[in-house]
Write a protein that holds these residues in place. Structure first.
Motif, PDB file in Angstrom:
ATOM      1  N   PRO A 121     -15.588  18.114 -19.018  1.00  0.00           N
ATOM      2  CA  PRO A 121     -15.031  18.330 -20.361  1.00  0.00           C
ATOM      3  C   PRO A 121     -14.269  19.638 -20.538  1.00  0.00           C
ATOM      4  N   TYR A 122     -14.025  20.390 -19.455  1.00  0.00           N
ATOM      5  CA  TYR A 122     -13.393  21.707 -19.586  1.00  0.00           C
ATOM      6  C   TYR A 122     -11.952  21.729 -19.082  1.00  0.00           C
ATOM      7  N   LEU A 123     -11.319  20.583 -19.068  1.00  0.00           N
ATOM      8  CA  LEU A 123      -9.972  20.459 -18.524  1.00  0.00           C
ATOM      9  C   LEU A 123      -8.931  20.414 -19.643  1.00  0.00           C
ATOM     10  N   ASP A 124      -7.886  21.230 -19.496  1.00  0.00           N
ATOM     11  CA  ASP A 124      -6.734  21.138 -20.392  1.00  0.00           C
ATOM     12  C   ASP A 124      -5.866  19.940 -20.023  1.00  0.00           C
ATOM     13  N   LYS A 125      -5.848  19.640 -18.737  1.00  0.00           N
ATOM     14  CA  LYS A 125      -5.030  18.532 -18.243  1.00  0.00           C
ATOM     15  C   LYS A 125      -5.682  18.004 -16.977  1.00  0.00           C
ATOM     16  N   TRP A 126      -5.587  16.696 -16.751  1.00  0.00           N
ATOM     17  CA  TRP A 126      -6.115  16.121 -15.519  1.00  0.00           C
ATOM     18  C   TRP A 126      -5.308  14.883 -15.157  1.00  0.00           C
ATOM     19  N   VAL A 127      -5.464  14.489 -13.896  1.00  0.00           N
ATOM     20  CA  VAL A 127      -4.840  13.270 -13.412  1.00  0.00           C
ATOM     21  C   VAL A 127      -5.856  12.553 -12.526  1.00  0.00           C
ATOM     22  N   ASN A 128      -5.962  11.250 -12.669  1.00  0.00           N
ATOM     23  CA  ASN A 128      -6.851  10.442 -11.835  1.00  0.00           C
ATOM     24  C   ASN A 128      -6.070   9.882 -10.655  1.00  0.00           C
ATOM     25  N   ILE A 129      -6.549  10.131  -9.447  1.00  0.00           N
ATOM     26  CA  ILE A 129      -5.856   9.732  -8.227  1.00  0.00           C
ATOM     27  C   ILE A 129      -6.719   8.738  -7.446  1.00  0.00           C
ATOM     28  N   PHE A 173       0.838  -1.206   0.000  1.00  0.00           N
ATOM     29  CA  PHE A 173       0.000   0.000   0.000  1.00  0.00           C
ATOM     30  C   PHE A 173       0.870   1.253   0.000  1.00  0.00           C
ATOM     31  N   ALA A 174       1.943   1.240   0.794  1.00  0.00           N
ATOM     32  CA  ALA A 174       2.856   2.392   0.840  1.00  0.00           C
ATOM     33  C   ALA A 174       3.477   2.651  -0.537  1.00  0.00           C
ATOM     34  N   ILE A 175       3.860   1.592  -1.235  1.00  0.00           N
ATOM     35  CA  ILE A 175       4.411   1.734  -2.580  1.00  0.00           C
ATOM     36  C   ILE A 175       3.364   2.311  -3.527  1.00  0.00           C
ATOM     37  N   SER A 176       2.111   1.859  -3.391  1.00  0.00           N
ATOM     38  CA  SER A 176       1.028   2.370  -4.227  1.00  0.00           C
ATOM     39  C   SER A 176       0.808   3.864  -3.998  1.00  0.00           C
ATOM     40  N   VAL A 177       0.876   4.293  -2.734  1.00  0.00           N
ATOM     41  CA  VAL A 177       0.728   5.713  -2.409  1.00  0.00           C
ATOM     42  C   VAL A 177       1.874   6.514  -3.033  1.00  0.00           C
ATOM     43  N   PHE A 178       3.096   5.995  -2.920  1.00  0.00           N
ATOM     44  CA  PHE A 178       4.263   6.654  -3.511  1.00  0.00           C
ATOM     45  C   PHE A 178       4.078   6.825  -5.015  1.00  0.00           C
ATOM     46  N   ILE A 179       3.590   5.800  -5.682  1.00  0.00           N
ATOM     47  CA  ILE A 179       3.385   5.858  -7.128  1.00  0.00           C
ATOM     48  C   ILE A 179       2.327   6.902  -7.482  1.00  0.00           C
ATOM     49  N   GLU A 180       1.276   6.999  -6.667  1.00  0.00           N
ATOM     50  CA  GLU A 180       0.236   7.999  -6.915  1.00  0.00           C
ATOM     51  C   GLU A 180       0.790   9.414  -6.795  1.00  0.00           C
ATOM     52  N   PHE A 181       1.642   9.642  -5.790  1.00  0.00           N
ATOM     53  CA  PHE A 181       2.264  10.961  -5.652  1.00  0.00           C
ATOM     54  C   PHE A 181       3.130  11.284  -6.864  1.00  0.00           C
ATOM     55  N   ILE A 182       3.955  10.336  -7.299  1.00  0.00           N
ATOM     56  CA  ILE A 182       4.809  10.565  -8.462  1.00  0.00           C
ATOM     57  C   ILE A 182       3.973  10.853  -9.703  1.00  0.00           C
ATOM     58  N   LYS A 183       2.881  10.106  -9.881  1.00  0.00           N
ATOM     59  CA  LYS A 183       1.982  10.339 -11.018  1.00  0.00           C
ATOM     60  C   LYS A 183       1.421  11.760 -10.969  1.00  0.00           C
ATOM     61  N   GLY A 184       1.016  12.207  -9.783  1.00  0.00           N
ATOM     62  CA  GLY A 184       0.496  13.564  -9.632  1.00  0.00           C
ATOM     63  C   GLY A 184       1.550  14.619  -9.899  1.00  0.00           C
ATOM     64  N   PHE A 185       2.764  14.411  -9.364  1.00  0.00           N
ATOM     65  CA  PHE A 185       3.846  15.369  -9.581  1.00  0.00           C
ATOM     66  C   PHE A 185       4.149  15.509 -11.074  1.00  0.00           C
ATOM     67  N   ARG A 186       4.199  14.388 -11.770  1.00  0.00           N
ATOM     68  CA  ARG A 186       4.517  14.402 -13.198  1.00  0.00           C
ATOM     69  C   ARG A 186       3.431  15.123 -13.998  1.00  0.00           C
ATOM     70  N   ALA A 187       2.180  14.890 -13.631  1.00  0.00           N
ATOM     71  CA  ALA A 187       1.076  15.475 -14.385  1.00  0.00           C
ATOM     72  C   ALA A 187       0.940  16.978 -14.155  1.00  0.00           C
ATOM     73  N   LEU A 188       1.263  17.435 -12.943  1.00  0.00           N
ATOM     74  CA  LEU A 188       0.953  18.820 -12.559  1.00  0.00           C
ATOM     75  C   LEU A 188       2.178  19.733 -12.475  1.00  0.00           C
TER      76      LEU A 188
END
Length: 247
Positions: free
Chosen positions: A121-129, A29-44
């Motif tokens: 539908p009004y998003l230029d960019k989004w990330v699913n968390i 679970f901790a690894i999954s949380v870490f991956i979610e943070f990295i995904k968010g950082f990369r997207a935003l």
């Protein structure tokens, strides 16, 4: 419909919050949380300075709160901010729509729910968390001001999270605007009680503005964010191709 992967993510969070698990599950679970943070950082990473607008997913286009949010978001976007929301319908959609139609930038940080919330539908960019606490951190991390529109439990959670971090000096004193005095009347009365009972400091009420005026809200954000923190137009930063980044 939720995919099997997303169903497993929801199940994992329920299990995590149900008390101690075996060490392997906790580590996964901790690894999954870490991956979610990295995904968010990369997207935003390249979205620029944001103003996050919180509010209910339940108000539809044509509702006064929806229309007020759309107008306010457009004005904030014209200051040069990217409008960030939770990415879903209702107030979130209104905020993203206002920014988009005013020629501003619009981003969303969407949450994966058992009954899946689709991004608007009004998003230029989004990330699913997958996890609420990761999503909430990302909504706070990239913003220089916050607007609290009428909403429910989630909106209050986000408001008090931002307010607590500012009060405790864990985050810079960015402006918070609470919009619609009538809707938030009882909430303000309870905050008055907190002050009377001395569970907050008398100056803590200075950490936010309550208003019905779009002009006042925009001026407050401009003074307490752009001017106070000397925000300047950012030089375009370039993604690293070798990291597979996108602007």
């Amino acid at each position: 419909m939720l995919t099997q992967e997303k169903k497993q993510a929801v199940k994992a969070q329920i299990q995590f919050l149900a008390g101690p698990q075996n060490r392997v599950k906790e580590f996964k679970f901790a690894i999954s949380v870490f991956i979610e943070f990295i995904k968010g950082f990369r997207a935003l990473h390249f979205v620029g300075p944001c103003v996050t607008i919180f509010g209910s997913a339940r108000f539809k286009d044509g509702h006064p709160y929806y229309e007020q949010t759309e107008a306010l978001a457009a004005r904030i976007a014209q200051l040069g901010f990217t409008i960030m929301t939770g990415g879903g319908p209702g107030i979130m959609e209104a905020a993203n729509k206002g920014a988009k139609e005013a020629g501003g930038r619009s981003v969303g940080c969407n949450i994966v729910l058992p009954h899946e919330q689709q991004h608007n539908p009004y998003l230029d960019k989004w990330v699913n968390i997958k996890y609420f606490f990761v999503r909430k951190t990302l909504l706070l991390k990239y913003s220089y001001a916050f607007v609290v529109m009428p909403g429910g439990f989630g909106t209050l959670d986000e408001f008090f999270e931002a307010l607590t971090l500012i009060q405790t000096k864990m985050m810079s004193e960015f402006p918070i605007v609470i919009f619609d005095k009538a809707f938030h009347k009882q909430l303000m009365a309870h905050i008055e009680l907190l002050q009377i009972e001395q569970t907050i400091s008398p100056t803590d009420k200075n950490l936010f503005l309550v208003t019905d005026s779009i002009d006042e809200a925009v001026a407050y954000i401009q003074k307490n964010s752009i001017v106070k923190f000397n925000l300047q137009p950012e030089k375009p930063s370039h993604p690293f191709a070798w990291l597979f980044e996108k602007s």
